[in-house]
Design a protein around this motif. Sequence first.
Motif, PDB file in Angstrom:
ATOM      1  N   ASN A  61      87.451  67.110  57.220  1.00 14.68           N
ATOM      2  CA  ASN A  61      86.227  66.279  58.012  1.00 14.68           C
ATOM      3  C   ASN A  61      85.057  67.225  58.448  1.00 14.68           C
ATOM      4  N   ASP A  62      85.238  68.507  57.783  1.00 16.25           N
ATOM      5  CA  ASP A  62      84.019  69.359  58.275  1.00 16.25           C
ATOM      6  C   ASP A  62      84.076  70.538  57.219  1.00 16.25           C
ATOM      7  N   ASN A  63      82.971  71.265  57.347  1.00 15.91           N
ATOM      8  CA  ASN A  63      82.765  72.483  56.251  1.00 15.91           C
ATOM      9  C   ASN A  63      83.013  71.816  54.876  1.00 15.91           C
ATOM     10  N   VAL A  64      82.352  70.804  54.552  1.00 15.12           N
ATOM     11  CA  VAL A  64      82.632  69.868  53.476  1.00 15.12           C
ATOM     12  C   VAL A  64      82.262  70.673  52.149  1.00 15.12           C
ATOM     13  N   LYS A 145      78.798  64.880  54.225  1.00 19.77           N
ATOM     14  CA  LYS A 145      79.866  65.040  55.131  1.00 19.77           C
ATOM     15  C   LYS A 145      80.134  63.428  55.667  1.00 19.77           C
ATOM     16  N   LYS A 146      79.134  62.730  55.800  1.00 18.80           N
ATOM     17  CA  LYS A 146      79.419  61.217  56.107  1.00 18.80           C
ATOM     18  C   LYS A 146      80.642  60.868  55.183  1.00 18.80           C
ATOM     19  N   LEU A 147      80.251  60.876  53.898  1.00 16.67           N
ATOM     20  CA  LEU A 147      81.050  60.603  52.740  1.00 16.67           C
ATOM     21  C   LEU A 147      82.509  60.960  52.697  1.00 16.67           C
ATOM     22  N   ILE A 148      82.435  62.533  52.905  1.00 17.00           N
ATOM     23  CA  ILE A 148      83.704  63.124  52.687  1.00 17.00           C
ATOM     24  C   ILE A 148      84.649  62.719  54.055  1.00 17.00           C
TER      25      ILE A 148
END
Length: 807
Positions: A61-64, A145-148
């Motif tokens: 959800n972060d650090n993608v 980031k939005k996609l992942i």
Amino acid sequence: MPGQELFQPNPPADPSQLPDSILEYSVKLNTKDYLKPDELKNIQMFRRAADYIAAAMIFLNDNVLLKDKLTHDQIKPRLLGHWGTCPGLTMVYAHINRLIRNNGIEALYVVGPGHGAPAILSCLWLEDSMSPFMPEITQDNAGLKKLISRFSAPGGFPSHINAATPGAIHEGGELGYALSVSFGAVMDKPDLVVACIVGDGEAETGPTATAWHAYKYIDPAESGAVIPIVHVNGFKISERTIYGTMDNKEMTALFTGYGYQVRIVEDLENIDQDLAASMDWALGEIRTIQKAARSGNPIVKPRWPVLILRTPKGWFGPKAFHGELIEGSFHSHQVPLPNAKTSDEELSALHDWLSSYKPEELFTESGVPVPEVLSIIPEKAQLKLGQNPDSYSTYVPLITPDWKPLCGERGSQDSCMKAVGRFLKEVVKENPTTFRVFSPDELVSNKLDAVLDDSGRNFQWDIASRGKGGRVIEILSEHTCQGMLQGYTLTGRTGLFPSYEAFLGIVHTMMVQYAKFAKMAVETTWRQDVGSLNYIETSTWARQEHNGFSHQNPSFIGAVLNLKARFARVYLPPDANCFLSTVSHCLRAKNYVNLMVGSKQPTPVWLSPEEADQHCIAGASIWKFASTDGGVDPDVTLVGIGVEVTFEVIAAAALLRKLVPELRVRVVNVTDLMILSSSGTHPHSLTDEAFDSLFTKDKPIHFNYHGYPIELKGLLFGRPRLDRITMEGYKEEGTTTSPFDMMLCNNTSRYDVAIAAVRAGARVNPKVAVDAHAKESYIKHLIKKDRDFILEHGKDQDDCFDTPKFD
């Protein structure tokens, strides 16, 4: 004779001992150094980038882009998604891109492995096919980031392909339908190529097994082509797949028997070379078949290409963990490291896995894919797999001819299906490339054969049966008809599925999956309208002819009623003229699931064309000709819903006028079933005031219904004063018997309606009450006489279905 070993009278007991000569039937290609070094490198970089994003979607959800060491709080609280199929899906996506870029073809990608959404979404982002439809999913760090982070998260992207996925024409939540949908999509689109991935798990389903024959209904002169790719990675959720246990000799024998040319793609060391050569070969074979057909010299029994792609399950994922193999086993099917949120050891393994793709080589500092990754993507937006207009914006409204000249005269006898057949014949003339009938081998039996007067069936497999552009697809597989209908509809055309009533239930779940796709499509901002999914249900239990109990099942009505109200439409037109009005409306309607139920046998034409049109627009009306004093101030309202049961209501009204003249009867026919639903629950539902106007505010109502009474109870629930309602419908009674005996067995006969009317009328009309018992007893006596006659003579009374007279 070469290949005669295929037909040995006594084949070996062990299939692995099949003779090697069978492999002569698989296509051999020289794949060494097939791709230029730069092209090979770029394809491999695209695959790495897509696989990285797909894996990240499941976990992060972060650090993608892995700028720092992963921490537990950067892992999603709930890990969903199916990793195992993703590497194969992204690899095929890369090679379809190459095929498009090098040849300028129009293509779609239909993905059978339902939960392979991470693979498809990652490729869509790389080709920048997300931002045109979802502007916030930009091709940079913020968009990535939005996609992942939104994948498999509340309010985000689901783990399977659906209508919110650009380029999709297939709801991926249920296995078995990808192949038939693909073949439906290419019909009447001569320039379209659909690459269809059939997972080896999906290949075990019945719908897929039959759909392998669907190419035998594709005329290469008028339609496009499908490249089926069987993705054999050996495992499903926790077991081996059947195809995964079959060696190349068995696979070659199977698909050669189906009529395909087989190419095995399995050189893992040079898989991109192998697949590139194989895709080029497949397109070349398609063009050879199409060129021959379009030049007037079609190949008899053309063998279309099929690719058997063998890759390890969860390729390039974790090899093993805690002593369990992951890559190449069922452990990679879903989430390979399920405890990464809480386990330091699994988190470290996840970091190592994602780092192995070297994202720093694949994306710029701002998160844009590097030029090498982008180089294999088609330059024209409409050629990108996610932006092909065929997937979302090519609906062609159907031209429907005037149906009124095809009507029967009021008072005559006509078959609803014969009338519809006459209409469909004209529809075909007006829409030679945008309308098809998909029928499970029942068109003539269902009395719709007029459509064949000017248009044959489109079976293509040999000279004797070649349809030469016919508009009718007949294959004795409801699943294949449904899949083709879905693919044809979702790529902008209109289709019709007529069937025996008892067997439409075979495609119940397929229809539901389509309705889910339609719901999501309407809720997107970018998908345009599509035609409705249209069913005609006939050969009903009420007129079963020679068929028995096995052919009695009106449950598909309930299946459609259970859909979201926005999409469900159920019509039971009472005569041929009303059916013509209804089918004309349904073929023009958009975004619905339309079910039309009617008889194929001749029945009375109750209404003139103008009356029929007004009746269908209203959805229900009072039939004054059969009512006492035109229906004014009734003691009881009798309601018919369905052709044959409405006839029984009319016959009951005529009988009551003679036997119980003091009983005041109103006769109502309902043709649009949805108007009965509680006020405000359906777009067509009557207000309570309109309901009372039609059925009276407080007098008894008796419904004679074609389907299961419990469906009617569900629709009416929420209406006031339901205690005054009685109803009868199909109740699983009857065998190979006469038409009127079917009415008697299910308490839907004129006698049963008359008894219900007398009982109800006795509660509100004292003149009826004084003789109610005697009248009811006499009517029961008539039932006994008719049943005795049927048992003795094996048929109904000669005048049983004469049109009732009202003096």
